[in-house]
Design a protein around this motif. Structure first.
Motif, PDB file in Angstrom:
ATOM      1  N   PRO A   1       0.826  -1.217   0.000  1.00  0.00           N
ATOM      2  CA  PRO A   1       0.000   0.000   0.000  1.00  0.00           C
ATOM      3  C   PRO A   1       0.861   1.269   0.000  1.00  0.00           C
ATOM      4  O   PRO A   1       1.928   1.315   0.614  1.00  0.00           O
ATOM      5  CB  PRO A   1      -0.795  -0.097   1.302  1.00  0.00           C
ATOM      6  N   ASN A   2       0.395   2.276  -0.686  1.00  0.00           N
ATOM      7  CA  ASN A   2       1.055   3.578  -0.712  1.00  0.00           C
ATOM      8  C   ASN A   2       1.037   4.150   0.703  1.00  0.00           C
ATOM      9  O   ASN A   2       0.024   4.057   1.407  1.00  0.00           O
ATOM     10  CB  ASN A   2       0.289   4.492  -1.678  1.00  0.00           C
ATOM     11  N   PRO A   3       2.155   4.759   1.159  1.00  0.00           N
ATOM     12  CA  PRO A   3       2.206   5.303   2.525  1.00  0.00           C
ATOM     13  C   PRO A   3       1.114   6.337   2.816  1.00  0.00           C
ATOM     14  O   PRO A   3       0.605   6.395   3.936  1.00  0.00           O
ATOM     15  CB  PRO A   3       3.593   5.944   2.607  1.00  0.00           C
ATOM     16  N   ILE A   4       0.753   7.113   1.830  1.00  0.00           N
ATOM     17  CA  ILE A   4      -0.300   8.114   2.048  1.00  0.00           C
ATOM     18  C   ILE A   4      -1.653   7.425   2.200  1.00  0.00           C
ATOM     19  O   ILE A   4      -2.454   7.790   3.072  1.00  0.00           O
ATOM     20  CB  ILE A   4      -0.315   9.163   0.922  1.00  0.00           C
ATOM     21  N   ASP A   5      -1.909   6.399   1.392  1.00  0.00           N
ATOM     22  CA  ASP A   5      -3.157   5.641   1.522  1.00  0.00           C
ATOM     23  C   ASP A   5      -3.240   4.975   2.892  1.00  0.00           C
ATOM     24  O   ASP A   5      -4.300   4.960   3.526  1.00  0.00           O
ATOM     25  CB  ASP A   5      -3.269   4.576   0.427  1.00  0.00           C
ATOM     26  N   ARG A   6      -2.124   4.436   3.366  1.00  0.00           N
ATOM     27  CA  ARG A   6      -2.087   3.822   4.700  1.00  0.00           C
ATOM     28  C   ARG A   6      -2.342   4.865   5.778  1.00  0.00           C
ATOM     29  O   ARG A   6      -3.072   4.615   6.743  1.00  0.00           O
ATOM     30  CB  ARG A   6      -0.738   3.154   4.942  1.00  0.00           C
ATOM     31  N   HIS A   7      -1.733   6.051   5.618  1.00  0.00           N
ATOM     32  CA  HIS A   7      -1.908   7.111   6.614  1.00  0.00           C
ATOM     33  C   HIS A   7      -3.369   7.558   6.671  1.00  0.00           C
ATOM     34  O   HIS A   7      -3.947   7.661   7.759  1.00  0.00           O
ATOM     35  CB  HIS A   7      -1.000   8.305   6.280  1.00  0.00           C
TER      36      HIS A   7
ATOM     37  N   LYS B   1      -6.725  -0.134   6.249  1.00  0.00           N
ATOM     38  CA  LYS B   1      -5.386  -0.704   6.117  1.00  0.00           C
ATOM     39  C   LYS B   1      -4.602  -0.088   4.964  1.00  0.00           C
ATOM     40  O   LYS B   1      -3.409  -0.335   4.833  1.00  0.00           O
ATOM     41  CB  LYS B   1      -5.479  -2.220   5.916  1.00  0.00           C
ATOM     42  N   GLY B   2      -5.287   0.689   4.136  1.00  0.00           N
ATOM     43  CA  GLY B   2      -4.623   1.285   2.981  1.00  0.00           C
ATOM     44  C   GLY B   2      -4.560   0.345   1.796  1.00  0.00           C
ATOM     45  O   GLY B   2      -3.933   0.652   0.785  1.00  0.00           O
ATOM     46  N   ALA B   3      -5.186  -0.827   1.912  1.00  0.00           N
ATOM     47  CA  ALA B   3      -5.176  -1.801   0.819  1.00  0.00           C
ATOM     48  C   ALA B   3      -5.972  -1.284  -0.373  1.00  0.00           C
ATOM     49  O   ALA B   3      -5.622  -1.551  -1.519  1.00  0.00           O
ATOM     50  CB  ALA B   3      -5.734  -3.134   1.298  1.00  0.00           C
ATOM     51  N   ASN B   4      -7.064  -0.575  -0.095  1.00  0.00           N
ATOM     52  CA  ASN B   4      -7.855   0.072  -1.134  1.00  0.00           C
ATOM     53  C   ASN B   4      -7.745   1.579  -0.970  1.00  0.00           C
ATOM     54  O   ASN B   4      -7.855   2.093   0.150  1.00  0.00           O
ATOM     55  CB  ASN B   4      -9.330  -0.325  -1.044  1.00  0.00           C
ATOM     56  N   ARG B   5      -7.537   2.258  -2.066  1.00  0.00           N
ATOM     57  CA  ARG B   5      -7.484   3.723  -2.026  1.00  0.00           C
ATOM     58  C   ARG B   5      -8.876   4.295  -1.835  1.00  0.00           C
ATOM     59  O   ARG B   5      -9.858   3.739  -2.320  1.00  0.00           O
ATOM     60  CB  ARG B   5      -6.897   4.266  -3.326  1.00  0.00           C
ATOM     61  N   ILE B   6      -8.930   5.414  -1.158  1.00  0.00           N
ATOM     62  CA  ILE B   6     -10.199   6.095  -0.935  1.00  0.00           C
ATOM     63  C   ILE B   6     -10.286   7.243  -1.933  1.00  0.00           C
ATOM     64  O   ILE B   6      -9.421   8.126  -1.950  1.00  0.00           O
ATOM     65  CB  ILE B   6     -10.294   6.639   0.512  1.00  0.00           C
TER      66      ILE B   6
ATOM     67  N   GLY C   1      -0.192  15.145   9.387  1.00  0.00           N
ATOM     68  CA  GLY C   1       0.967  14.302   9.643  1.00  0.00           C
ATOM     69  C   GLY C   1       1.261  13.306   8.541  1.00  0.00           C
ATOM     70  O   GLY C   1       2.054  12.388   8.731  1.00  0.00           O
ATOM     71  N   ALA C   2       0.640  13.477   7.389  1.00  0.00           N
ATOM     72  CA  ALA C   2       0.843  12.535   6.282  1.00  0.00           C
ATOM     73  C   ALA C   2       2.276  12.600   5.772  1.00  0.00           C
ATOM     74  O   ALA C   2       2.904  13.660   5.784  1.00  0.00           O
ATOM     75  CB  ALA C   2      -0.123  12.839   5.138  1.00  0.00           C
ATOM     76  N   PRO C   3       2.797  11.449   5.324  1.00  0.00           N
ATOM     77  CA  PRO C   3       4.142  11.448   4.748  1.00  0.00           C
ATOM     78  C   PRO C   3       4.134  12.154   3.394  1.00  0.00           C
ATOM     79  O   PRO C   3       3.074  12.344   2.798  1.00  0.00           O
ATOM     80  CB  PRO C   3       4.451   9.957   4.578  1.00  0.00           C
ATOM     81  N   SER C   4       5.312  12.519   2.916  1.00  0.00           N
ATOM     82  CA  SER C   4       5.406  13.098   1.581  1.00  0.00           C
ATOM     83  C   SER C   4       5.118  11.994   0.568  1.00  0.00           C
ATOM     84  O   SER C   4       5.015  10.817   0.919  1.00  0.00           O
ATOM     85  CB  SER C   4       6.788  13.705   1.356  1.00  0.00           C
ATOM     86  N   SER C   5       5.013  12.343  -0.688  1.00  0.00           N
ATOM     87  CA  SER C   5       4.651  11.367  -1.715  1.00  0.00           C
ATOM     88  C   SER C   5       5.659  10.235  -1.843  1.00  0.00           C
ATOM     89  O   SER C   5       5.339   9.158  -2.324  1.00  0.00           O
ATOM     90  CB  SER C   5       4.455  12.056  -3.062  1.00  0.00           C
ATOM     91  N   ASP C   6       6.910  10.440  -1.380  1.00  0.00           N
ATOM     92  CA  ASP C   6       7.904   9.361  -1.432  1.00  0.00           C
ATOM     93  C   ASP C   6       7.880   8.491  -0.179  1.00  0.00           C
ATOM     94  O   ASP C   6       8.682   7.574  -0.023  1.00  0.00           O
ATOM     95  CB  ASP C   6       9.309   9.909  -1.669  1.00  0.00           C
TER      96      ASP C   6
END
Length: 137
Positions: A5-11, A46-51, A73-78
């Motif tokens: 999962p993408n870190p932003i999606d997980r966040h 869980k960030g498995a599916n994007r919202i 507090g979201a991470p940057s795109s990387d």
């Protein structure tokens, strides 16, 4: 090959979970409000599916919180934490992970109900001493 999962999606998913738990709403109730199954809510959390943007707006309304809450507090795109030193990001990540657990939320709710600042300070001192003693072992 499993998809990570993408870190932003997980966040964002973790923030949905945290908010839902803070207000005492079950995955089933949130699913009902959105016309989804609780399994779909689990995948979002869980960030498995994007919202999608429209779905996030619906979630925001169902959880009675502004959209910006989900990105705090979201991470940057990387995937790296935004701002500060790497060590601070790791520590903040551990704290956020704990706060999003059922026991972390329960502890925070109970602590917030303690009105006497002296008692709150003593509790913080106690927990700090226990944690420091645990590291020494």
């Amino acid at each position: 090959m499993t998809k990570v999962p993408n870190p932003i999606d997980r966040h964002v998913g973790a923030r949905v979970r945290m908010r839902r738990m803070l207000i005492g709403m079950s995955q089933e109730k949130l699913g009902e409000a959105l016309g989804l199954t609780f399994q779909q809510i689990q995948k979002y959390e869980k960030g498995a599916n994007r919202i999608s943007a429209s779905r996030l707006q619906q979630i925001s309304e169902a959880l009675n919180t502004p959209l910006a809450y989900f990105f705090k507090g979201a991470p940057s795109s990387d995937g790296a934490p935004q701002g500060g030193f790497a060590e601070a990001g790791v520590e903040e990540g551990r704290v956020n992970d704990f706060v999003m657990t059922a026991e972390g939320l329960s502890l925070n709710r109970a602590f917030a109900r303690i009105s006497d600042p002296k008692v709150r300070k003593k509790i913080v001192d106690l927990v700090t001493a226990l944690a420091d003693g645990n590291e020494a072992e």
